[in-house]
Design an enzyme around this catalytic site. Sequence first.
Site, PDB file in Angstrom:
ATOM      1  N   SER A 140       0.833  -1.379   0.227  1.00 28.99           N
ATOM      2  CA  SER A 140       0.021   0.185  -0.058  1.00 28.99           C
ATOM      3  C   SER A 140       0.852   1.276   0.010  1.00 28.99           C
ATOM      4  CB  SER A 140      -0.905   0.172   1.287  1.00 28.99           C
ATOM      5  OG  SER A 140      -1.361   1.283   1.502  1.00 28.99           O
ATOM      6  N   TYR A 154      -1.683  -1.165  10.117  1.00 27.65           N
ATOM      7  CA  TYR A 154      -1.976  -1.662   8.683  1.00 27.65           C
ATOM      8  C   TYR A 154      -0.692  -1.178   8.054  1.00 27.65           C
ATOM      9  CZ  TYR A 154      -3.753  -1.145   3.869  1.00 27.65           C
ATOM     10  OH  TYR A 154      -3.835  -1.487   2.578  1.00 27.65           O
TER      11      TYR A 154
HETATM   12  N1  NAP Z   1      -8.543  -0.746  -2.276  1.00 30.64           N
HETATM   13  C1  NAP Z   1      -7.441   0.164  -2.294  1.00 30.64           C
HETATM   14  O1  NAP Z   1      -7.555   1.408  -2.191  1.00 30.64           O
HETATM   15  C2  NAP Z   1      -6.201  -0.222  -1.695  1.00 30.64           C
HETATM   16  C3  NAP Z   1      -5.353   0.360  -1.464  1.00 30.64           C
HETATM   17  C4  NAP Z   1      -3.721   0.013  -0.933  1.00 30.64           C
HETATM   18  C5  NAP Z   1      -3.787  -1.309  -0.548  1.00 30.64           C
HETATM   19  N2  NAP Z   1      -4.825  -2.086  -0.721  1.00 30.64           N
HETATM   20  C6  NAP Z   1      -4.361  -3.571  -0.639  1.00 30.64           C
HETATM   21  O2  NAP Z   1      -5.148  -4.543  -1.446  1.00 30.64           O
HETATM   22  C7  NAP Z   1      -5.358  -5.568  -0.951  1.00 30.64           C
HETATM   23  C8  NAP Z   1      -6.809  -5.929  -1.399  1.00 30.64           C
HETATM   24  O3  NAP Z   1      -7.673  -5.153  -0.989  1.00 30.64           O
HETATM   25  P1  NAP Z   1      -9.168  -4.649  -1.443  1.00 30.64           P
HETATM   26  O4  NAP Z   1      -9.190  -3.192  -1.604  1.00 30.64           O
HETATM   27  O5  NAP Z   1      -9.363  -5.564  -2.754  1.00 30.64           O
HETATM   28  O6  NAP Z   1      -9.951  -5.078  -0.404  1.00 30.64           O
HETATM   29  P2  NAP Z   1     -11.552  -5.786   0.039  1.00 30.64           P
HETATM   30  O7  NAP Z   1     -12.274  -5.613  -1.263  1.00 30.64           O
HETATM   31  O8  NAP Z   1     -11.682  -5.608   1.169  1.00 30.64           O
HETATM   32  O9  NAP Z   1     -10.831  -7.550  -0.126  1.00 30.64           O
HETATM   33  C9  NAP Z   1     -10.131  -7.907   0.997  1.00 30.64           C
HETATM   34  C10 NAP Z   1      -9.875  -9.480   0.451  1.00 30.64           C
HETATM   35  O10 NAP Z   1      -9.252 -10.114   1.622  1.00 30.64           O
HETATM   36  C11 NAP Z   1     -10.097 -11.349   2.297  1.00 30.64           C
HETATM   37  N3  NAP Z   1      -9.680 -11.308   3.797  1.00 30.64           N
HETATM   38  C12 NAP Z   1      -9.928 -10.392   4.505  1.00 30.64           C
HETATM   39  N4  NAP Z   1      -9.580 -10.844   5.705  1.00 30.64           N
HETATM   40  C13 NAP Z   1      -9.372 -12.216   5.652  1.00 30.64           C
HETATM   41  C14 NAP Z   1      -8.975 -13.267   6.359  1.00 30.64           C
HETATM   42  N5  NAP Z   1      -9.094 -13.133   7.808  1.00 30.64           N
HETATM   43  N6  NAP Z   1      -8.562 -14.288   6.043  1.00 30.64           N
HETATM   44  C15 NAP Z   1      -8.781 -14.653   4.626  1.00 30.64           C
HETATM   45  N7  NAP Z   1      -8.966 -13.794   3.495  1.00 30.64           N
HETATM   46  C16 NAP Z   1      -9.347 -12.379   4.041  1.00 30.64           C
HETATM   47  C17 NAP Z   1     -11.354 -10.824   1.862  1.00 30.64           C
HETATM   48  O11 NAP Z   1     -12.172 -12.045   1.571  1.00 30.64           O
HETATM   49  P3  NAP Z   1     -13.182 -12.734   2.903  1.00 30.64           P
HETATM   50  O12 NAP Z   1     -13.957 -11.577   3.302  1.00 30.64           O
HETATM   51  O13 NAP Z   1     -13.852 -13.652   1.848  1.00 30.64           O
HETATM   52  O14 NAP Z   1     -12.321 -13.510   3.782  1.00 30.64           O
HETATM   53  C18 NAP Z   1     -11.310 -10.155   0.514  1.00 30.64           C
HETATM   54  O15 NAP Z   1     -11.293 -11.220  -0.679  1.00 30.64           O
HETATM   55  C19 NAP Z   1      -5.326  -5.500   0.582  1.00 30.64           C
HETATM   56  O16 NAP Z   1      -4.175  -6.175   0.894  1.00 30.64           O
HETATM   57  C20 NAP Z   1      -5.242  -4.087   0.801  1.00 30.64           C
HETATM   58  O17 NAP Z   1      -4.497  -3.598   1.873  1.00 30.64           O
HETATM   59  C21 NAP Z   1      -6.005  -1.813  -1.537  1.00 30.64           C
END
Ligand code: NAP
Length: 239
Positions: A140, A154
């Site tokens: 991130s 985080y």
């Molecule tokens: N969106 C952004 O702007 C952004 C920015 C910087 C970094 N990121 C990073 O990108 C990655 C994906 O984020 P996203 O934005 O796509 O988030 P998201 O829509 O909230 O998806 C998160 C994913 O992680 C899984 N997850 C969460 N807790 C878990 C657990 N305890 N065990 C297994 N799986 C788990 C969830 O699946 P379940 O709920 O089915 O478990 C879901 O598939 C993350 O690492 C996040 O930190 C995102």
Amino acid sequence: MTQKTLLLTGASRGIGHATVRRFSDEGWRVITCSRQPFSDRCPWPGGRENHVQLDLSDPAETINAVGVIQEMLEGRLDALVNNAGISPKGPDGERLNTIDTDLLTWGKVFHVNFFASVVLARGLREELAAARGSVVNVTSIAGSRVHPFAGAAYATSKAALTREMAHDFGPLGVRVNAIAPGEVETSILSPGTEKIVENLPLRRLGQPEEVAAAIYFLCSQESSYISGTEIEVNGAQHV
Ligand SMILES: NC(=O)c1ccc[n+]([C@@H]2O[C@H](COP(=O)([O-])OP(=O)(O)OC[C@H]3O[C@@H](n4cnc5c(N)ncnc54)[C@H](OP(=O)(O)O)[C@@H]3O)[C@@H](O)[C@H]2O)c1
């Protein structure tokens, strides 16, 4: 040609969902992990048989899952994408800082965002080495600077691991890189993100497919001498 295999955590929505679609469209077999059972709304072939329902915040469950995943592989793994992540906030959506964050929350964030990546990568190192595979950690922009919404636990969970892993896995022929998204349109975003977006050089949110494209590049032969690096995918938010 043998079909390549990807193991991806956090596949059920957002960036992970788009990444499965991209690799699937490119002909890869994708093994997915998340807490939810496989959903029929996930439109990729073989999804149900290739899904491992797993809570990465539980260290014992994660360690046990390594054996389950090994049995699903035929001795080789071409890519591991550590994408699952959580970003807890305070009761009113506020940033949790180093003073306020209770240790249980801090620990849970580290289990999902950091330790699970270590457990999976080192548990599957022989399979990754057999394929001269690639690991991509989804980090991130918060890993390199204080962010208005992302908390201290985080942010620290998103820093430094890729450098250490690239050093340690390199002799096995395994590349380790990271992609650092900025503001990408998924459910992880906080209210107020629109104010950040107004000032981004590109003046828009990123889309999960744009992040998936960078992940795909880092798992392909097009990046065969790139290791230990982090690609910013953020519309120039870091400049
Ligand atoms: N969106 C952004 O702007 C952004 C920015 C910087 C970094 N990121 C990073 O990108 C990655 C994906 O984020 P996203 O934005 O796509 O988030 P998201 O829509 O909230 O998806 C998160 C994913 O992680 C899984 N997850 C969460 N807790 C878990 C657990 N305890 N065990 C297994 N799986 C788990 C969830 O699946 P379940 O709920 O089915 O478990 C879901 O598939 C993350 O690492 C996040 O930190 C995102």
